[in-house]
Design an enzyme around this catalytic site. Sequence first.
Site, PDB file in Angstrom:
ATOM      1  N   GLY A  87       2.868  -1.226   4.241  1.00 33.91           N
ATOM      2  CA  GLY A  87       2.932   0.195   3.918  1.00 33.91           C
ATOM      3  C   GLY A  87       4.371   0.606   3.669  1.00 33.91           C
ATOM      4  O   GLY A  87       4.923   0.432   2.581  1.00 33.91           O
ATOM      5  N   GLY A  88       5.013   1.148   4.700  1.00 34.06           N
ATOM      6  CA  GLY A  88       6.351   1.724   4.568  1.00 34.06           C
ATOM      7  C   GLY A  88       7.352   0.851   3.826  1.00 34.06           C
ATOM      8  O   GLY A  88       8.047   1.321   2.907  1.00 34.06           O
ATOM      9  N   SER A 114       3.395  -2.514  10.236  1.00 37.40           N
ATOM     10  CA  SER A 114       4.843  -2.515  10.429  1.00 37.40           C
ATOM     11  C   SER A 114       5.488  -3.859  10.096  1.00 37.40           C
ATOM     12  O   SER A 114       6.458  -4.264  10.733  1.00 37.40           O
ATOM     13  CB  SER A 114       5.196  -2.058  11.853  1.00 37.40           C
ATOM     14  OG  SER A 114       4.681  -0.752  12.084  1.00 37.40           O
ATOM     15  N   HIS A 160      -9.365   0.785   4.674  1.00 37.03           N
ATOM     16  CA  HIS A 160      -8.107   0.969   5.413  1.00 37.03           C
ATOM     17  C   HIS A 160      -8.360   1.885   6.607  1.00 37.03           C
ATOM     18  O   HIS A 160      -9.178   2.809   6.539  1.00 37.03           O
ATOM     19  CB  HIS A 160      -7.048   1.571   4.479  1.00 37.03           C
ATOM     20  CG  HIS A 160      -5.685   1.573   5.070  1.00 37.03           C
ATOM     21  ND1 HIS A 160      -5.268   2.549   5.949  1.00 37.03           N
ATOM     22  CD2 HIS A 160      -4.656   0.702   4.946  1.00 37.03           C
ATOM     23  CE1 HIS A 160      -4.027   2.274   6.332  1.00 37.03           C
ATOM     24  NE2 HIS A 160      -3.632   1.166   5.735  1.00 37.03           N
ATOM     25  N   GLU A 185      -6.847   4.303   7.745  1.00 44.83           N
ATOM     26  CA  GLU A 185      -6.676   5.745   7.458  1.00 44.83           C
ATOM     27  C   GLU A 185      -7.921   6.306   6.783  1.00 44.83           C
ATOM     28  O   GLU A 185      -8.282   7.464   6.997  1.00 44.83           O
ATOM     29  CB  GLU A 185      -5.412   5.960   6.604  1.00 44.83           C
ATOM     30  CG  GLU A 185      -4.153   5.740   7.430  1.00 44.83           C
ATOM     31  CD  GLU A 185      -2.942   5.290   6.641  1.00 44.83           C
ATOM     32  OE1 GLU A 185      -2.948   5.397   5.402  1.00 44.83           O
ATOM     33  OE2 GLU A 185      -1.983   4.813   7.281  1.00 44.83           O
ATOM     34  N   GLY A 212       2.232   1.954  10.705  1.00 42.84           N
ATOM     35  CA  GLY A 212       3.142   3.090  10.568  1.00 42.84           C
ATOM     36  C   GLY A 212       3.783   3.511  11.878  1.00 42.84           C
ATOM     37  O   GLY A 212       4.398   4.567  11.968  1.00 42.84           O
ATOM     38  N   ASN A 259       0.871  -1.182   0.000  1.00 45.30           N
ATOM     39  CA  ASN A 259       0.000   0.000   0.000  1.00 45.30           C
ATOM     40  C   ASN A 259       0.906   1.229   0.000  1.00 45.30           C
ATOM     41  O   ASN A 259       1.500   1.564   1.021  1.00 45.30           O
ATOM     42  CB  ASN A 259      -0.887  -0.031   1.258  1.00 45.30           C
ATOM     43  CG  ASN A 259      -1.696   1.240   1.413  1.00 45.30           C
ATOM     44  OD1 ASN A 259      -1.799   2.045   0.492  1.00 45.30           O
ATOM     45  ND2 ASN A 259      -2.286   1.410   2.594  1.00 45.30           N
ATOM     46  N   TRP A 260       0.987   1.869  -1.159  1.00 42.59           N
ATOM     47  CA  TRP A 260       1.907   3.010  -1.278  1.00 42.59           C
ATOM     48  C   TRP A 260       1.324   4.290  -0.688  1.00 42.59           C
ATOM     49  O   TRP A 260       1.998   5.318  -0.639  1.00 42.59           O
ATOM     50  CB  TRP A 260       2.278   3.233  -2.746  1.00 42.59           C
ATOM     51  CG  TRP A 260       3.087   2.122  -3.347  1.00 42.59           C
ATOM     52  CD1 TRP A 260       3.481   0.953  -2.739  1.00 42.59           C
ATOM     53  CD2 TRP A 260       3.608   2.058  -4.677  1.00 42.59           C
ATOM     54  NE1 TRP A 260       4.210   0.183  -3.608  1.00 42.59           N
ATOM     55  CE2 TRP A 260       4.301   0.834  -4.808  1.00 42.59           C
ATOM     56  CE3 TRP A 260       3.546   2.915  -5.783  1.00 42.59           C
ATOM     57  CZ2 TRP A 260       4.938   0.443  -5.994  1.00 42.59           C
ATOM     58  CZ3 TRP A 260       4.183   2.530  -6.959  1.00 42.59           C
ATOM     59  CH2 TRP A 260       4.866   1.319  -7.055  1.00 42.59           C
ATOM     60  N   LYS A 261       0.067   4.252  -0.299  1.00 48.43           N
ATOM     61  CA  LYS A 261      -0.593   5.434   0.293  1.00 48.43           C
ATOM     62  C   LYS A 261      -0.371   6.661  -0.598  1.00 48.43           C
ATOM     63  O   LYS A 261      -0.328   6.524  -1.815  1.00 48.43           O
ATOM     64  CB  LYS A 261      -0.088   5.669   1.720  1.00 48.43           C
ATOM     65  CG  LYS A 261      -0.103   4.390   2.547  1.00 48.43           C
ATOM     66  CD  LYS A 261       0.097   4.635   4.007  1.00 48.43           C
ATOM     67  CE  LYS A 261       0.158   3.299   4.728  1.00 48.43           C
ATOM     68  NZ  LYS A 261       0.132   3.440   6.166  1.00 48.43           N
ATOM     69  N   GLU A 300      -5.406  -5.513  10.249  1.00 44.54           N
ATOM     70  CA  GLU A 300      -4.441  -4.446  10.511  1.00 44.54           C
ATOM     71  C   GLU A 300      -4.776  -3.768  11.841  1.00 44.54           C
ATOM     72  O   GLU A 300      -5.643  -2.882  11.893  1.00 44.54           O
ATOM     73  CB  GLU A 300      -4.503  -3.408   9.388  1.00 44.54           C
ATOM     74  CG  GLU A 300      -4.110  -3.965   8.034  1.00 44.54           C
ATOM     75  CD  GLU A 300      -3.453  -2.896   7.179  1.00 44.54           C
ATOM     76  OE1 GLU A 300      -2.355  -3.144   6.697  1.00 44.54           O
ATOM     77  OE2 GLU A 300      -4.016  -1.808   7.032  1.00 44.54           O
TER      78      GLU A 300
HETATM   79  C1  PEP Z   1      -0.689  -0.116   5.985  1.00 46.31           C
HETATM   80  O1  PEP Z   1      -0.792   1.070   5.789  1.00 46.31           O
HETATM   81  O2  PEP Z   1      -1.551  -0.874   5.539  1.00 46.31           O
HETATM   82  C2  PEP Z   1       0.444  -0.586   6.761  1.00 46.31           C
HETATM   83  C3  PEP Z   1       0.437  -1.796   7.224  1.00 46.31           C
HETATM   84  O3  PEP Z   1       1.466   0.322   6.953  1.00 46.31           O
HETATM   85  P1  PEP Z   1       2.901   0.015   7.646  1.00 46.31           P
HETATM   86  O4  PEP Z   1       3.408  -1.265   7.023  1.00 46.31           O
HETATM   87  O5  PEP Z   1       3.747   1.199   7.282  1.00 46.31           O
HETATM   88  O6  PEP Z   1       2.657  -0.123   9.084  1.00 46.31           O
END
Ligand code: PEP
Length: 250
Positions: A233-234, A212, A94, A96, A172, A9-11, A166
């Site tokens: 994500g990251g 994470s 998600h 967010e 994040g 997920n590049w957000k 999640e």
């Molecule tokens: C996400 O946004 O779905 C996520 C899991 O982010 P991160 O891996 O950065 O925690």
Amino acid sequence: MRKKIIAGNWKMNKTPSEAAVLAKEIAEVAKDAVCDVVICPTAVCLDGAIKAIADGNVAVGAQNVHFEEKGAFTGELAGNMLTEIGVKYVIIGHSERRQYFGETDETVNKRTIAAINAGLTPIVCVGETLTEREQGIMEETVRRQTKIAYLGIDGDKAAETVIAYEPVWAIGTGKTATADQAQEVCAIIRDTICGLYGSDVAEKIRIQYGGSMNDANAAELLSKPDIDGGLIGGASLVAEKFAAIINAAK
Ligand code: PEP
């Protein structure tokens, strides 16, 4: 045996030109992947990313889809707009989106139905906040989110979808759920699906962990029986880090 699925997920990161470069790098590192690999750039980068990796085995997903097919919904994207350019997956609900954009269990359900009707594979996100975990209502929360997301959806369609567990407190933040914590909740989600549709669907549906996940913790998380992949994500923004997670899914 469920095939593992690793999705990035590049957000709201990467411009179209940057996204095309990263998509190509990921297609290269994922060329021998034995799991499904998905990248989810922003809407404006979807077409370019799809064209950049047309011959590879990496699928492209969107980060949201609207629940109506067309009409006066300024700023929104319909499912058939996504499928027409070659989008295969879509992240729905998600945290967010729930936190900043008013997404609710009900709109998650409507978007999931719209995605399925358009021929997209939804990645339906569920997960408790830290407060909900501390209040002892983690299980109640993820069961409710899962049940409402799948209202009105037939079992054969549900079986083809993906759920991402999640925990909001792990997204994040650098705080990963332990592999045992993640396994516990993924098993609860599978049990909820079993209650809705029976064991055949529950055994088929793929459940990812997200929060994470990185090259250091992926192998342990992915070794758990109810964790069928990751939503990342990251670490999905750097091809080498994402590659290490893809390799951990062997
Ligand atoms: C996400 O946004 O779905 C996520 C899991 O982010 P991160 O891996 O950065 O925690």
